[in-house]
Design a protein around this motif. Sequence first.
Motif, mmCIF file in Angstrom:
data_model
loop_
_atom_site.group_PDB
_atom_site.id
_atom_site.type_symbol
_atom_site.label_atom_id
_atom_site.label_comp_id
_atom_site.label_asym_id
_atom_site.label_seq_id
_atom_site.Cartn_x
_atom_site.Cartn_y
_atom_site.Cartn_z
ATOM 1 N N UNK A 154 0.887 -1.183 0.106
ATOM 2 C CA UNK A 154 -0.006 -0.111 0.039
ATOM 3 C C UNK A 154 0.828 1.263 -0.029
ATOM 4 N N UNK A 155 1.837 1.405 0.870
ATOM 5 C CA UNK A 155 2.808 2.466 1.084
ATOM 6 C C UNK A 155 3.196 3.100 -0.490
ATOM 7 N N UNK A 156 3.867 2.414 -1.402
ATOM 8 C CA UNK A 156 4.256 2.709 -2.588
ATOM 9 C C UNK A 156 3.093 3.300 -3.435
ATOM 10 N N UNK A 157 1.841 2.373 -3.537
ATOM 11 C CA UNK A 157 0.410 2.877 -4.281
ATOM 12 C C UNK A 157 0.017 4.071 -3.739
ATOM 13 N N UNK A 158 -0.004 4.553 -2.408
ATOM 14 C CA UNK A 158 -0.314 5.819 -1.910
ATOM 15 C C UNK A 158 0.569 6.973 -2.325
ATOM 16 N N UNK A 159 1.649 6.702 -2.336
ATOM 17 C CA UNK A 159 2.629 7.658 -3.030
ATOM 18 C C UNK A 159 2.450 8.052 -4.401
ATOM 19 N N UNK A 160 2.168 6.790 -5.276
ATOM 20 C CA UNK A 160 1.630 7.094 -6.624
ATOM 21 C C UNK A 160 0.443 7.729 -6.834
#
Length: 182
Positions: free
Chosen positions: A134-140
């Motif tokens: 989830x962390x990289x998806x939230x940044x994206x």
Amino acid sequence: MSELSQSSPTKRVGFVPTFALSMVVVGVILTGAMGPLGGRIVQGALTATPHAPDWALLGALSPVIKIHLYAALAAVALGAALMVVRKGRAFHRAAGWTWVALVAAVAGSSIFITELNHGGWSLLHLFTGWTFLILPLAVIAARRRSVARHRRMMMGLFYGGFAINLLIAFIPGRTLWQAVFG
């Protein structure tokens, strides 16, 4: 025309009821998972005596657990600040990147914390996998200006990941419990 195409859109449930329901579900799962230990945990909670942190106990922790603990505490504090400040400003962006780094450090260090399960991973490590997803998806989502998606993901990580794991960390008998209440 079909009946489905003519139906009204579904109403979204708010954050508070969703969060409350998820906490109840987590409580039921934890109660079931603890089984016979539940009585001892409740007894420990009822006899708790809060005191200043036992720094000697915390100082004796392994380096990876110290990294995990202090990064998590910093992420909780910074995340709480981010929840109340105005979004989209320079502070939000800078503090947000710092929070992302702290959360990545918490998740990354948790991979190496296996003492509780005799050298293997436990069910808590599912949060690690979820965080790394989830962390990289939230940044994206933020970089693509998908503010609603970014907000849902980050709030889910903050409240879901940290609130639930903080409750688990303070189960009577665990290290944080001993350091503050034991």
